[in-house]
Scaffold this active site. Structure first.
Site, PDB file in Angstrom:
ATOM      1  N   ASP A 163      24.482  35.508-136.006  1.00 14.39           N
ATOM      2  CA  ASP A 163      25.393  35.220-136.113  1.00 14.39           C
ATOM      3  C   ASP A 163      25.923  34.728-137.306  1.00 14.39           C
ATOM      4  O   ASP A 163      25.816  34.912-138.619  1.00 14.39           O
ATOM      5  CB  ASP A 163      27.106  34.797-135.111  1.00 14.39           C
ATOM      6  CG  ASP A 163      26.915  35.237-134.205  1.00 14.39           C
ATOM      7  OD1 ASP A 163      27.294  36.888-134.635  1.00 14.39           O
ATOM      8  OD2 ASP A 163      26.741  34.951-133.169  1.00 14.39           O
ATOM      9  N   ARG A 220      29.999  19.717-129.266  1.00 14.25           N
ATOM     10  CA  ARG A 220      30.485  20.283-130.888  1.00 14.25           C
ATOM     11  C   ARG A 220      31.623  19.284-131.958  1.00 14.25           C
ATOM     12  O   ARG A 220      31.129  19.497-133.389  1.00 14.25           O
ATOM     13  CB  ARG A 220      31.475  21.354-130.360  1.00 14.25           C
ATOM     14  CG  ARG A 220      31.113  22.536-129.736  1.00 14.25           C
ATOM     15  CD  ARG A 220      29.854  23.031-130.998  1.00 14.25           C
ATOM     16  NE  ARG A 220      29.520  24.190-130.192  1.00 14.25           N
ATOM     17  CZ  ARG A 220      28.077  24.756-129.573  1.00 14.25           C
ATOM     18  NH1 ARG A 220      27.498  23.500-129.542  1.00 14.25           N
ATOM     19  NH2 ARG A 220      27.565  24.732-128.912  1.00 14.25           N
ATOM     20  N   SER A 264      22.503  34.488-123.855  1.00 18.99           N
ATOM     21  CA  SER A 264      22.801  32.961-125.092  1.00 18.99           C
ATOM     22  C   SER A 264      22.960  32.635-124.722  1.00 18.99           C
ATOM     23  O   SER A 264      23.492  31.824-123.379  1.00 18.99           O
ATOM     24  CB  SER A 264      24.217  33.852-125.350  1.00 18.99           C
ATOM     25  OG  SER A 264      24.951  32.947-126.569  1.00 18.99           O
TER      26      SER A 264
END
Length: 400
Positions: A13, A92, A170
């Site tokens: 990505d 995050r 993933s």
């Protein structure tokens, strides 16, 4: 010259995002930023090798200590989401802040990520970045890219990528948790093979007991040996993981409403949360425990959303901090059958008296057992009145 900072992992990505930011968005220069929150060394090797092959200016920021501190803050809030310890969600905002700092230092006018429009991470990154003046860019989401398209594009451009995630799954890893998703795991009826697990062994018959010491709600030592936060978490990941502690296979409700199947490993987090909750149960009053459950749930929800710096969280932490002044002591954890089970606890702040609770003592301080008779008579009084009224009216209806 216009520059954009890209959250860069070296995977498919983010690799395809590099030329897309130049071709589709008109940026003259792209810089990649990788933030260390405890990923395996192999991931940094991949990022560096890919960046070099792309000719990409690449920065690596070590944020492990900051992230570990936040993880231990989450212990004080007993933070879980739908039953599992928060890991990716906590990481995050830390990653986003680190990337933003590099972007501003390097004179960037844009900041970008490779998240899709279906997941949580796009929201967590952008909640931090949209406080800045930088243009926020999400090529995968904005251009509607699929993995198949990305693979074809990478082949056409001869980009230095392998098969995507380096395997069937993933995987996202930090020191607090490891998540595994994708491919066959997206089928809820599919039973995962044992090889999806890297941190946890299959539970066996062996057991072990350890003592975890807390000060003001923070874990500080194991078996009397003090550890810094990063070392403590890594040590317990290895130890608890060897007993099969900390596996979760669940259907998770994402922020946008999608229900997804997720597999997690979190042995150290599971152990610390179990020990902390046991100590709180020992030192906090009933009312504090009941109310703190609501506070903890709100803290966890905001953390899951990536909004850990919201004013509400600061207010919640005011209450949490007050209660944690007494969450000091030691909890004995037994690793057994894939569980981290509290089996003993000690604290100078215990809201408990063995003498008062014992069946072998006649009184509770100055309170005699006979004093409970009046309470017992009142207990359930309204229920009895209500049931009598219901029964009486039911009889009247039968007579009609």
């Amino acid at each position: 010259m216009t520059r954009v900072a890209l959250a860069f992992s070296g995977g498919l990505d983010t690799t395809v995002c590099v030329p897309l930011l130049e071709e589709e968005y008109g940026y003259d220069d792209v810089i990649g930023v990788t933030v260390d929150v405890g990923q395996p060394a192999s991931e940094f090797d991949e990022a560096e090798e890919t960046a070099e092959a792309l000719g990409l200016e690449h920065y690596v920021v070590d944020a492990r200590e900051e992230f570990a501190d936040l993880c231990l803050d989450s212990v004080r809030a007993n933070a879980t989401y739908q039953g599992y310890p928060l890991g990716t969600a906590l990481a995050r905002p830390v990653i986003a802040e680190a990337i933003l700092e590099v972007a501003e230092e390097e004179g960037c006018t844009g900041i970008a990520h490779g998240c899709t429009g279906k997941g949580n991470d796009q929201l967590r990154f952008e909640a931090v970045w949209r406080d800045s003046d930088l243009e926020v860019i999400a090529p995968v989401r904005e251009l509607g890219l699929t993995r198949e398209w990305e693979q074809e594009y990478a082949a056409e451009k001869d980009l230095p990528v392998e098969g995507g995630s380096g395997g069937d799954w993933s995987i996202d890893t930090n020191i607090w948790s490891r998540s595994v998703e994708g491919d066959d795991l997206e089928d809820p009826s599919y039973v995962p093979p044992r090889d999806i697990y890297a941190w946890t062994d299959e539970p066996g018959s062996e057991t072990e007991e350890i003592d975890i010491t807390f000060e003001n709600g923070y874990p500080v030592a194991v078996d009397g040996e003090e550890y810094e936060p990063v070392e403590l978490i890594e040590y317990l990941n290895d130890l608890a993981g060897s007993y099969g502690v900390g596996r979760t296979d669940m259907m998770e409700d994402r922020i946008l409403g999608l229900k997804v199947r997720e597999n997690y490993e979190h042995p150290g987090a599971t152990t610390l949360l179990a020990a902390h909750e046991a100590l709180e149960g020992f030192v906090l009053t009933q009312e504090e425990r009941q109310f703190k459950t609501q506070i903890d749930q709100q803290w966890s929800q905001k953390a899951y959303e990536g909004l850990i710096d919201a004013p509400l969280v600061s207010a919640l932490e005011g209450f949490i901090g007050e209660t944690q002044k007494r969450v000091t002591g030691t909890v004995t954890i037994r690793f057994e059958g894939g569980q981290a089970r509290p089996v003993a606890r000690e604290s100078d702040f215990a809201a408990y008296s063995a003498e008062h609770a014992s069946f072998d003592t006649e009184t509770v301080g100055k309170i005699t057992q006979e004093d409970a008779t009046g309470v017992a008579k009142y207990h359930g009084f309204q229920r009895r009145l209500a049931n009598e009224a219901i029964a009486a009216n039911a009889d009247d209806e039968d007579d009609e």
